[in-house]
Design a protein around this motif. Structure first.
Motif, PDB file in Angstrom:
ATOM      1  N   ASN A   1       2.443   5.944   3.523  1.00 42.55           N
ATOM      2  CA  ASN A   1       1.978   6.746   4.780  1.00 42.55           C
ATOM      3  C   ASN A   1       1.019   5.635   5.547  1.00 42.55           C
ATOM      4  O   ASN A   1       0.807   5.847   6.738  1.00 42.55           O
ATOM      5  N   GLU A   2       0.266   4.991   4.613  1.00 39.83           N
ATOM      6  CA  GLU A   2      -0.823   4.211   5.180  1.00 39.83           C
ATOM      7  C   GLU A   2      -0.052   2.974   6.008  1.00 39.83           C
ATOM      8  O   GLU A   2      -0.506   2.618   7.087  1.00 39.83           O
TER       9      GLU A   2
ATOM     10  N   GLU B   1       1.032   3.856   9.378  1.00 40.41           N
ATOM     11  CA  GLU B   1      -0.116   3.912  10.480  1.00 40.41           C
ATOM     12  C   GLU B   1      -0.714   2.500  10.825  1.00 40.41           C
ATOM     13  O   GLU B   1      -1.250   2.501  11.591  1.00 40.41           O
ATOM     14  N   ASN B   2      -0.147   1.462   9.967  1.00 39.89           N
ATOM     15  CA  ASN B   2      -0.689   0.025  10.065  1.00 39.89           C
ATOM     16  C   ASN B   2      -0.094  -0.647  11.223  1.00 39.89           C
ATOM     17  O   ASN B   2       0.921  -0.400  11.674  1.00 39.89           O
TER      18      ASN B   2
ATOM     19  N   GLY C   1       0.958  -1.143  -0.017  1.00 42.13           N
ATOM     20  CA  GLY C   1      -0.112   0.085   0.051  1.00 42.13           C
ATOM     21  C   GLY C   1       0.731   1.297   0.131  1.00 42.13           C
ATOM     22  O   GLY C   1       1.997   1.074   0.088  1.00 42.13           O
TER      23      GLY C   1
END
Lengths: 235, 300
Positions: A220-221, A224-225, A217
């Motif tokens: 930045n995602e 956050e994961n 992905g």
């Protein structure tokens, strides 16, 4: 630009990567993160043709390259800075850089590129006549990256450029990776254990576990994961 | 004093022939880490090729210089073809096998080539035509230094200089050094490693062939077995100087040649090999990596 479809590869009886699918678009910085032995370096060596793929396809600009020998892959514009830097220890810094441009014939541009890498890493200009093996770890990493740049790559594969380096040097190396990407529009495929740094400069990321891509992905995602935070970021 | 100088020159002559063969051992070892035991046979095949070509040409009454040149070129080309083919047949398929396998393959190749020449030619010593004439200007010193000694020394010096230049400054030379130092990285900068390995075998074989031609015309006879003993001696010289090191091979060869020459001259020719191989034992005990070799460090 580069696409791996169900790629499988290994050494002897060991299958190191089982089923790798990933895609890299022109101009991107893509990172592949994962633990020791997950198959990161094998993936890069398979792209470079040093290890041959046992199954699957590797497409570079829609052309299959999985059967091509390593020198033809370099000729296509895919260059790798391998893990552990692999400086030619008894060649001088200058000769190491010359080897980077081994397949090129355009003398004038080679000269220009030499000036470019000396501007990026002024220390290399100072150490021009020194044997590669006598450089410090950070300097060797700079030399290894410069040597790859001397080939004018379209796609640069970087295998753990931060390994074994001081934090300040790591920061400098990552800044330069970013700079290479924006200045020359060089697409970068960055393999890292240092997930935090890597995800901060990358556009997208892939996570590899036991020879398989388990997650992918936008960078930045991924940052956050919560799984990634626990497993790779130590948060 | 004259005797000393005579021994000195004969030692240097011997040493330079060893060097021509030892370079092939050391270059191949440097690139693929293999002791090419068939290398002595390449030298023998070079001598035989020169023998056949020179004999035929002298029957037709060609001038000496033409015979030398044609025989030299034929020996070089033919031996190189053998070296190239041996690598492709006996070593390349074993590139990723355990280290012992290509070594055994090399010994097999050596035995095969010896017996093949034995069957194709004869087991007798064959008289080799005298290709190097006695120069008139060497007359005053002929009792100390022979004309063929001079030719051998000059030829090998020129060849060494050319080889040094090729390895240091040319594209292929740089690629050879890079491949020897780090084969994976050589592949990653776009060097076709297979071509470099072939080139190494070709260059090594060509040098051995020239050595074969020179020594055969110096001694005046050849048979199928000359490659074995010369190969072992040259290998000893390469180990003495540090296997994998090019200057080491030359240094080791000269030391070995001089040792043999002085041992023969001052003690007895029966002890020539004793001294040569004692030198090998000593170096293996006290400096296993050889005089100019690098100690191999095993990373754990």
């Amino acid at each position: 630009m580069l696409k791996l479809e169900n790629v499988q590869a290994g050494y002897g009886n060991i299958i190191a990567i089982k089923d790798i699918n990933l895609e890299i678009n022109e101009g991107e910085i893509i990172t592949l993160i994962g633990a020791n032995g997950a198959g990161k370096s094998t993936t890069l060596m398979t792209i470079s043709g040093v290890i041959s793929a046992r199954a699957g396809r590797i497409l570079f600009k829609n052309e299959p390259i999985e059967k091509k020998p390593s020198d033809e892959i370099v000729k296509l514009g895919i260059c790798q800075v391998p893990e552990g830097r692999h400086i030619f220890p008894q060649l001088s810094v200058q000769e190491n850089l010359d080897m980077g441009a081994f397949l090129r014939k355009d003398k004038a541009n080679i000269k220009k590129d030499l000036q470019y890498v000396f501007d990026l890493f002024p220390i290399l200009a100072q150490r021009k006549n020194q044997e590669g093996g006598t450089l410090s770890g950070g300097e060797q990493q700079m030399l290894a990256m410069s040597r790859a740049l001397m080939a004018r790559p379209q796609l640069l594969l970087l295998d753990e450029p931060s390994m074994g380096l001081a934090p300040l040097v790591i920061k400098q190396i990552f800044e330069i990776i970013k700079q290479i990407n924006t200045e020359n529009n060089t697409t970068i495929f960055l393999v890292e254990q240092n997930a935090n740094q890597a995800l901060h400069i990358a556009d997208r990321g892939y996570v590899i576990e036991n020879g398989k891509i388990t997650l992918s992905g936008p960078a930045n995602e991924l940052l956050e994961n919560s799984d990634i935070q626990k497993a790779y970021l130590g948060i | 004093m004259d005797y000393f100088i005579e021994l000195l020159f004969s030692g240097l002559t011997r040493g330079s022939i060893y060097a021509l063969i030892a370079l092939g051992y050391t270059m191949v070892y440097g690139i693929i880490g293999l002791i090419n035991f068939a290398h002595g046979e390449i030298y023998m095949i070079g001598a035989f090729t020169a023998f056949i070509v020179a004999t035929v040409l002298s029957i037709y009454g060609f001038p000496l210089l033409a015979i030398v040149v044609v025989a030299g070129v034929a020996a070089t080309v033919w031996s190189s073809a053998y070296g190239y083919t041996i690598e492709k047949i006996a070593y390349k398929p074993l590139r990723h096998a355990p280290r012992l396998s290509p070594l055994i393959s090399a010994i097999g190749m050596s035995i095969f080539l010896q017996n093949y020449v034995l069957l194709a030619q004869t087991s007798d010593f064959l008289p080799f035509p005298e290709l190097i004439p006695e120069f008139a200007f060497m007359e005053p010193v002929a009792h100390i230094v022979g004309s063929s000694d001079l030719v051998i020394l000059v030829t090998t010096t020129i060849i060494m200089l050319i080889l040094t230049f090729v390895i240091k400054f040319t594209r292929i030379g740089k690629a050879m050094r890079a491949t020897a130092q780090d084969r994976t990285m050589a592949m990653l900068v776009g060097i076709n490693v297979n071509n470099i390995i072939s080139a190494t075998f070709i260059i090594g074989s060509a040098l051995a062939a020239i050595g074969g031609l020179l020594i055969a015309s110096h001694i005046g006879q050849i048979n199928f077995y000359i490659g074995f003993i010369a190969g072992i001696k040259a290998f000893t010289a390469a180990v003495l100087g540090g296997i994998g090191s090019i200057p080491g091979a030359v240094l080791g060869s000269l030391i070995l040649g001089l040792t043999e020459s002085f041992a023969t001259g001052y003690i007895s020719s029966d002890y020539e090999d004793v001294f040569a191989f004692s030198l090998l034992v000593l170096i293996l005990i006290f400096k296993p990596s050889g005089l100019l070799g690098k100690a191999e460090t095993q990373k754990v």
